[in-house]
Design a protein around this motif. Structure first.
Motif, PDB file in Angstrom:
ATOM      1  N   ASP A 109     -14.433 -23.876 -11.216  1.00 30.61           N
ATOM      2  CA  ASP A 109     -15.013 -24.059  -9.892  1.00 30.61           C
ATOM      3  C   ASP A 109     -16.527 -23.841  -9.889  1.00 30.61           C
ATOM      4  O   ASP A 109     -17.236 -24.416  -9.072  1.00 30.61           O
ATOM      5  N   TRP A 140     -13.093 -33.234  -6.099  1.00 30.15           N
ATOM      6  CA  TRP A 140     -12.784 -31.807  -6.188  1.00 30.15           C
ATOM      7  C   TRP A 140     -12.471 -31.238  -4.803  1.00 30.15           C
ATOM      8  O   TRP A 140     -11.515 -30.484  -4.630  1.00 30.15           O
ATOM      9  N   LEU A 141     -13.257 -31.648  -3.818  1.00 33.74           N
ATOM     10  CA  LEU A 141     -13.023 -31.164  -2.453  1.00 33.74           C
ATOM     11  C   LEU A 141     -11.696 -31.681  -1.895  1.00 33.74           C
ATOM     12  O   LEU A 141     -11.088 -31.059  -1.028  1.00 33.74           O
ATOM     13  N   ALA A 142     -11.262 -32.833  -2.418  1.00 39.03           N
ATOM     14  CA  ALA A 142     -10.016 -33.424  -1.901  1.00 39.03           C
ATOM     15  C   ALA A 142      -8.775 -32.815  -2.548  1.00 39.03           C
ATOM     16  O   ALA A 142      -7.677 -32.924  -2.007  1.00 39.03           O
ATOM     17  N   THR A 143      -8.941 -32.187  -3.715  1.00 37.05           N
ATOM     18  CA  THR A 143      -7.794 -31.598  -4.399  1.00 37.05           C
ATOM     19  C   THR A 143      -7.434 -30.256  -3.786  1.00 37.05           C
ATOM     20  O   THR A 143      -8.282 -29.376  -3.697  1.00 37.05           O
ATOM     21  N   PRO A 144      -6.190 -30.104  -3.368  1.00 30.19           N
ATOM     22  CA  PRO A 144      -5.786 -28.808  -2.830  1.00 30.19           C
ATOM     23  C   PRO A 144      -5.812 -27.747  -3.914  1.00 30.19           C
ATOM     24  O   PRO A 144      -5.643 -28.041  -5.100  1.00 30.19           O
ATOM     25  N   THR A 145      -6.028 -26.520  -3.506  1.00 31.43           N
ATOM     26  CA  THR A 145      -6.161 -25.430  -4.466  1.00 31.43           C
ATOM     27  C   THR A 145      -5.343 -24.236  -3.994  1.00 31.43           C
ATOM     28  O   THR A 145      -5.047 -24.114  -2.813  1.00 31.43           O
ATOM     29  N   ARG A 146      -4.961 -23.418  -4.908  1.00 32.13           N
ATOM     30  CA  ARG A 146      -4.310 -22.174  -4.514  1.00 32.13           C
ATOM     31  C   ARG A 146      -5.295 -21.352  -3.688  1.00 32.13           C
ATOM     32  O   ARG A 146      -6.438 -21.153  -4.093  1.00 32.13           O
ATOM     33  N   ALA A 147      -4.836 -20.903  -2.536  1.00 31.20           N
ATOM     34  CA  ALA A 147      -5.733 -20.247  -1.585  1.00 31.20           C
ATOM     35  C   ALA A 147      -5.929 -18.775  -1.888  1.00 31.20           C
ATOM     36  O   ALA A 147      -6.361 -18.016  -1.038  1.00 31.20           O
ATOM     37  N   THR A 148      -5.607 -18.355  -3.101  1.00 37.37           N
ATOM     38  CA  THR A 148      -5.737 -16.949  -3.438  1.00 37.37           C
ATOM     39  C   THR A 148      -7.004 -16.723  -4.232  1.00 37.37           C
ATOM     40  O   THR A 148      -7.129 -17.171  -5.356  1.00 37.37           O
ATOM     41  N   GLY A 149      -7.938 -16.026  -3.638  1.00 43.91           N
ATOM     42  CA  GLY A 149      -9.160 -15.683  -4.343  1.00 43.91           C
ATOM     43  C   GLY A 149      -8.891 -14.537  -5.300  1.00 43.91           C
ATOM     44  O   GLY A 149      -7.800 -13.987  -5.346  1.00 43.91           O
ATOM     45  N   SER A 150      -9.892 -14.196  -6.111  1.00 45.98           N
ATOM     46  CA  SER A 150      -9.735 -13.044  -6.989  1.00 45.98           C
ATOM     47  C   SER A 150     -10.523 -11.879  -6.405  1.00 45.98           C
ATOM     48  O   SER A 150     -11.619 -12.049  -5.893  1.00 45.98           O
ATOM     49  N   PHE A 151      -9.935 -10.727  -6.462  1.00 47.24           N
ATOM     50  CA  PHE A 151     -10.531  -9.547  -5.850  1.00 47.24           C
ATOM     51  C   PHE A 151     -10.276  -8.351  -6.749  1.00 47.24           C
ATOM     52  O   PHE A 151      -9.150  -8.135  -7.205  1.00 47.24           O
TER      53      PHE A 151
END
Lengths: 183, 183
Positions: free
Chosen positions: B7, B88-99
């Motif tokens: 990303d 890239w903006l059109a591809t869905p992504t896992r909505a889990t960020g890293s923390f």
DNA sequence: GTTCCCATGTAACCCGTTACATGATTTT
DNA sequence: AAAATCATGTAACGGGTTACATGGGAAC
């Protein structure tokens, strides 16, 4: 002075201290449902830290033969390990965690997206956050009954995650409302 | 199918698309005060992505000679680059960020700490969160006047950070209150 | 009889960080 | 004279991930 060890090392050390006599395999699952929400570690990494910790003499490994399952190593903290853990806990640290969000990154370029894409991005985010809320509530419910200090610490870190997820859900609603009448 | 790019690559691509004609040096500072709060990148990394993006033909670099400063390269997205960004903006992504939070990790082992250490850990966390609140408020104030789509996106990501930090501050107060009467 | 659970490990990769180098020009 | 700004880069390291390998016993 030796090079500082990463926090992950102390995370595993603390976990062994908290759950003495567990195998690496068990520690992986325990890590997965205890501090994974604010300090995720993969299986490979945990085993590597186990090697490092035994090498340092901070934990002791004992071989245990089993009848109905493969043999395993179980771990305990040594006196030196407990001292190292206490030292680490006593050292102040920068209070800034690391955070990376693919959703926000994409949202930052929202002006290059179709409105529908933005909506679906937010919808995905919302459902991920709702899952988080459920997870945290489940953890807190499970620890509600227990009144040990370790359970309380776990409950409060889950509360931190819950409050965070709730606030972000409200953000999603705020943004969705703004999208409807604004653009 | 080629291996997926990180990303970070698209973060830099999007930034060049947003701020065309900027030098690497300028992009470092822009990244530092735009998406650093949810996608931090170091100077070295940004320059490396610049190389990669030019190699891919997604951005074009132009040499510019200057009189009162060193010569520099300035960057623009190509048509191919804009297409890659849109994909890239059109591809869905896992909505889990890293923390990852060092504070929570230490707090998780709070039962191994003196009560005073816990208090000072929370105090440090509080002041870090207060600084975050100030930073986010400052960003939002600065963008308040501007009414472009890009400014709005920036304002809303800052709002996300603000809401998060506020919720965590409330958590700190909740926990501190519980420590006073409970233990 | 295939699939899941226990249990530990190897291999390879690369993202991201920190520290440092260089050099001109402008400001203090 | 020293420090900050502009501008780009090199070197080295290591933390973390993903994918895969192995193998026996238990469960469906």
């Amino acid at each position: 002075m030796a090079a500082a060890l990463p926090d992950t090392t102390y995370a595993v050390l603390g976990l062994i201290d908290k759950v003495p006599g567990a195998s690496g395999y068990e520690l992986v699952t325990v890590a997965g449902r205890s501090f994974a929400h604010f300090w995720p570690i993969s299986q490979t990494l945990l085993y590597r830290e186990l090697d490092r910790l035994t090498g340092l003499g901070w934990v002791a490994a004992t071989r245990v033969e089993q009848l109905h399952a493969p043999s395993k190593w179980i771990y305990h903290t040594t006196t030196a390990g407990q001292g190292a853990l206490a030292d680490w806990l006593a050292t102040p640290t920068r209070a800034t965690g690391s955070f990376r969000s693919g959703v926000l990154l994409r949202f930052f370029f929202a002006y290059r997206m179709h409105p529908d894409q933005v909506r679906s991005l937010l919808a995905d985010y919302r459902s991920a956050l709702q899952t988080q809320v459920e997870d945290f509530v489940a953890i807190m419910d499970k620890l509600e009954a227990v009144s040990t200090p370790t359970a309380r610490a776990g409950r409060l870190t889950a509360l931190h995650g819950l409050r965070t997820a709730e606030a972000r859900l409200k953000w999603v609603e705020e943004v969705e409302a703004q999208l409807e009448d604004g653009s």
